[in-house]
Design an enzyme around this catalytic site. Structure first.
Site, PDB file in Angstrom:
ATOM      1  N   LYS A  51       1.330  -1.062  -0.107  1.00 16.09           N
ATOM      2  CA  LYS A  51      -0.037   0.042   0.020  1.00 16.09           C
ATOM      3  C   LYS A  51       1.095   1.032   0.077  1.00 16.09           C
ATOM      4  CE  LYS A  51      -3.703  -2.576   2.038  1.00 16.09           C
ATOM      5  NZ  LYS A  51      -4.792  -3.117   3.717  1.00 16.09           N
ATOM      6  N   GLN A  95      -4.476  -1.422   9.598  1.00  9.43           N
ATOM      7  CA  GLN A  95      -4.538  -2.774   8.375  1.00  9.43           C
ATOM      8  C   GLN A  95      -4.964  -4.593  10.167  1.00  9.43           C
ATOM      9  OE1 GLN A  95      -2.807  -3.789   5.694  1.00  9.43           O
ATOM     10  NE2 GLN A  95      -3.958  -5.463   5.769  1.00  9.43           N
ATOM     11  N   ASP A 118     -10.347   3.413   4.350  1.00  6.61           N
ATOM     12  CA  ASP A 118     -11.704   1.700   4.009  1.00  6.61           C
ATOM     13  C   ASP A 118     -13.045   1.813   3.796  1.00  6.61           C
ATOM     14  OD1 ASP A 118      -9.053  -0.096   3.294  1.00  6.61           O
ATOM     15  OD2 ASP A 118      -9.195  -0.596   5.987  1.00  6.61           O
TER      16      ASP A 118
END
Ligand code: NDP
Length: 282
Positions: A51, A95, A118
């Site tokens: 990422k 994460q 997200d």
């Protein structure tokens, strides 16, 4: 035919570069994505690295924060809240999974919806359900783009989603419904999974169960999207679909690796720029 997620994601990212540049000129700084990693799960570390690398490629500043596996919840919450309050940070990603002493809901709630790249914050989840503007979760958003890349219309199709998680199964089912597919969701209590999956013109499998779906469970001519990623003891990556047998039955199929994974990362970059743009225009 194989849906080349890696190539499609590469094109999406290339298209994002001029957008990132334009926004950086307007704001006087680059977009900034903060990625929080807790613990030393090797898969999580690989995803975080991918990422940050993708962010740099697109022209987004990547900011990585690492915490040991034993970090107390209050300390992590304080760090996430500080990122949330920092005007130079446009997107925050924590994460998952998190270690057992951390309640993931408390952490996700600490990210304001405007920085929730997200799309996991309850405000974004409910807006998605209500059909209001929101940040759409990266993996489901990428799955729809991969289906669209085939040129096959989703409208009126019979879609089956195997898996009902909050991050993949449920949101992708909603997105398919929004595109006028007729959608069924299967889970671990579903009886006779095979008869259901064999009805699917569009089959999305997100269970984390290696090779759960084989060619005999696929409708001839279907589009098959394999979301699962599992690693064998020898380190080989594989999906929830047995690619070897399914590829001869499906019209379109995503490989693992090189399918949904790279598209998820590309959508994260797109979501970050969307959050950045919304903040600039506010
Ligand atoms: P979860 O573990 O949260 O959910 C798995 C779902 O699969 C559950 O709804 C479960 O049912 C269902 N399931 C389990 N076994 C069966 C079965 N035998 N038959 C039917 N349904 C079953 O997983 P996630 O959604 O988070 O992830 C799924 C997979 O996708 C994982 O391999 C993950 O690594 C991968 N993934 C990949 C991403 C990418 O970018 N490529 C992004 C996110 C995830 P029940 O609810 O009844 O327990």
């Amino acid at each position: 035919m194989t849906i080349d997620g890696k190539a499609i994601a590469g094109r999406v990212m290339a298209d994002l570069i001029p957008r990132a540049e334009r926004l950086a000129q307007a704001a006087g700084r680059k977009a900034c994505l903060a990625v929080v990693l807790v613990g030393d799960n090797p898969a999580s570390r690989t995803y975080v690295r991918a990422k940050i690398k993708a962010a740099e490629l697109v022209g987004i500043q990547g900011k990585e924060l690492e915490f040991p596996a034993g970090v107390p919840q209050d300390e992590l919450l304080a760090a996430v809240s500080a990122l949330d309050a920092d005007p130079s940070v446009d997107g925050i990603l924590v994460q998952l999974p998190l270690p057992p002493q951390i309640d993931p809901d408390r952490v996700l709630d600490a990210i304001s919806p405007a920085k929730d790249v997200d799309g996991f914050h309850p405000a974004n989840v409910s807006s998605l359900q209500l059909g209001r503007p929101c940040t759409i979760p990266c993996t489901p958003k990428g799955i729809i783009r991969l289906i669209d890349s085939t040129g096959v219309s989703i409208e009126g199709k019979r879609a089956v989603v195997v898996g009902r998680s909050n991050i993949v199964g449920k949101p992708v089912a909603k997105l398919l419904l929004d595109r006028n597919a007729t959608v069924s969701i299967a889970h671990s209590h579903t009886r006779d999974l095979k008869s259901l999956t064999r009805e699917a013109d569009i089959l999305v499998v997100a269970t984390g169960k290696r090779s759960l779906v084989d060619g005999s469970m696929v409708k001839p001519g279907a589009i098959v999207i394999d979301v699962g990623i599992t690693r064998t003891a020898e380190g080989t990556l594989g999906g929830d679909v047995d690619f070897a047998s399914a590829k001869d039955v499906a019209a379109w199929i995503t490989p693992v690796p090189g399918g949904v994974g790279p598209m998820t990362v590309a959508m994260l970059m797109e979501n970050t720029l969307e959050c950045f743009e919304a903040r600039i225009n506010r």
